[in-house]
Design an enzyme around this catalytic site. Structure first.
Site, PDB file in Angstrom:
ATOM      1  N   ASP A   6      39.256  45.560  39.856  1.00  0.00           N
ATOM      2  CA  ASP A   6      38.504  46.123  39.834  1.00  0.00           C
ATOM      3  C   ASP A   6      39.176  48.183  40.423  1.00  0.00           C
ATOM      4  O   ASP A   6      39.907  47.948  41.094  1.00  0.00           O
ATOM      5  CB  ASP A   6      37.341  46.255  40.744  1.00  0.00           C
ATOM      6  CG  ASP A   6      36.074  46.678  40.322  1.00  0.00           C
ATOM      7  OD1 ASP A   6      36.269  47.079  38.973  1.00  0.00           O
ATOM      8  OD2 ASP A   6      35.212  47.093  41.542  1.00  0.00           O
ATOM      9  N   CYS A  69      35.791  42.626  37.050  1.00  0.00           N
ATOM     10  CA  CYS A  69      35.121  44.339  36.167  1.00  0.00           C
ATOM     11  C   CYS A  69      35.109  43.992  34.624  1.00  0.00           C
ATOM     12  O   CYS A  69      36.239  43.679  34.095  1.00  0.00           O
ATOM     13  CB  CYS A  69      36.810  45.340  36.570  1.00  0.00           C
ATOM     14  SG  CYS A  69      35.967  46.890  35.979  1.00  0.00           S
ATOM     15  N   CYS A 179      27.663  44.419  35.884  1.00  0.00           N
ATOM     16  CA  CYS A 179      29.338  44.991  37.101  1.00  0.00           C
ATOM     17  C   CYS A 179      28.551  44.843  38.166  1.00  0.00           C
ATOM     18  O   CYS A 179      28.132  43.916  38.298  1.00  0.00           O
ATOM     19  CB  CYS A 179      28.059  46.543  36.848  1.00  0.00           C
ATOM     20  SG  CYS A 179      29.744  47.673  37.636  1.00  0.00           S
TER      21      CYS A 179
HETATM   22  N1  DGL Z   1      33.023  47.077  38.399  1.00  0.00           N
HETATM   23  C1  DGL Z   1      33.055  47.321  37.689  1.00  0.00           C
HETATM   24  C2  DGL Z   1      32.940  46.735  36.268  1.00  0.00           C
HETATM   25  O1  DGL Z   1      31.992  45.608  36.521  1.00  0.00           O
HETATM   26  C3  DGL Z   1      33.509  49.300  36.911  1.00  0.00           C
HETATM   27  C4  DGL Z   1      32.558  49.939  37.662  1.00  0.00           C
HETATM   28  C5  DGL Z   1      32.848  51.229  37.573  1.00  0.00           C
HETATM   29  O2  DGL Z   1      34.531  51.633  38.162  1.00  0.00           O
HETATM   30  O3  DGL Z   1      32.327  52.119  36.910  1.00  0.00           O
HETATM   31  O4  DGL Z   1      32.243  47.078  35.549  1.00  0.00           O
END
Ligand code: DGL
Length: 259
Positions: A6, A69, A179
């Protein structure tokens, strides 16, 4: 061994769900903090970042990868899946497991909150409709960064207020954390909804992803966990220790190893 990836702390929600299910699974986690946040980045940039992370995790001995992610699950992981499949690496991303788990609950009115990259990709609408679900989308551009930086609760509240309005107005019964950072502020969502007397189910896909990992991957090991980051962060260090114990191994990697 399993590699989990991530931009920062978000994927720890998935690593922790996996750890709860199979405490003996060995894994190496990579938080690419140097490139965080992923949300505002273009698909081309995310493609490069993801390829580099995959290569790095493979060099660490990971032959099964969890893209924890959503911002890369999307336009990036799917095209990569075939290529990596050929080389013998299995990849699990966030959106498919979320849709498969959610359809069993027969939700009526779903809102997915996510980064700009995830919303722009259209992957939730596409994958949910393949599973007979309809999802409305809402981007919250500043939220992942605010969580990553450990911003105070009052700031988080301010950022998520528009979500409260939308859930109330549209009669949403299921709010999906699209997210992996967002479950860290689940308590703030819960409190604000309770204060407004709004009943809504908060769905974190982490559990569903962990279920698919346990089902589809070869799990082995003695519970060895290694957390690698491309830039140091106190919030990352503290979060890992809170979830995995004070003795957790956290290493800031030499970025030349990532090129
Ligand atoms: N945790 C990630 C996601 O699920 C990324 C968040 C980011 O870095 O903007 O999209």
């Amino acid at each position: 061994m399993i590699g989990i990836f991530d931009s920062g702390i978000g994927g720890l929600t998935v690593a922790f769900a996996l750890h709860k299910q199979t405490p003996f699974a060995d894994f190496v986690y990579f938080g690419d903090l140097k490139n965080a946040p992923f949300g505002p980045k273009s698909s081309e940039e995310l493609f490069g970042i993801t390829l580099r992370a995959m290569k790095f995790l493979r060099e660490q001995g990971a032959d099964e990868i969890v893209a924890a992610c959503n911002s890369v699950s999307v336009s990036v992981i799917r095209p990569l899946m075939d290529a990596f499949g050929i080389q013998g690496t299995n990849i699990i991303e966030m959106v498919g497991p979320a849709a498969r788990a959610l359809k069993l609950r027969a939700p009526k009115n779903i809102l997915v909150i996510a980064t700009e990259a995830t919303v722009r990709s259209g992957i939730y609408e596409q994958t949910f409709s393949e599973n007979g679900l309809h999802a409305a989308m809402m981007a919250i551009p500043e939220l992942a960064s605010a969580i990553e930086q450990g911003r105070p609760e009052s700031e988080i509240e301010h950022i998520i207020l528009p979500v409260m309005d939308r859930v109330s107005k549209e009669g949403i019964d299921t709010l999906v954390f699209g997210c992996t950072h967002y479950p860290f502020v689940r308590n703030v969502f819960e409190r604000l909804f309770a204060e407004r007397g709004v009943e809504v189910e908060l769905f974190d896909p982490a559990e569903a992803v962990a279920n698919e990992v346990v089902t589809l991957f070869q799990i082995h090991g003695q519970g060895k966990q290694l957390f690698l980051i491309s830039k140091d962060s106190l919030v990352f260090q503290e979060t890992v220790k809170r979830l995995f114990g004070e003795g957790a191994a956290i290493v800031v990697v030499d970025n030349t190893l990532l090129d």
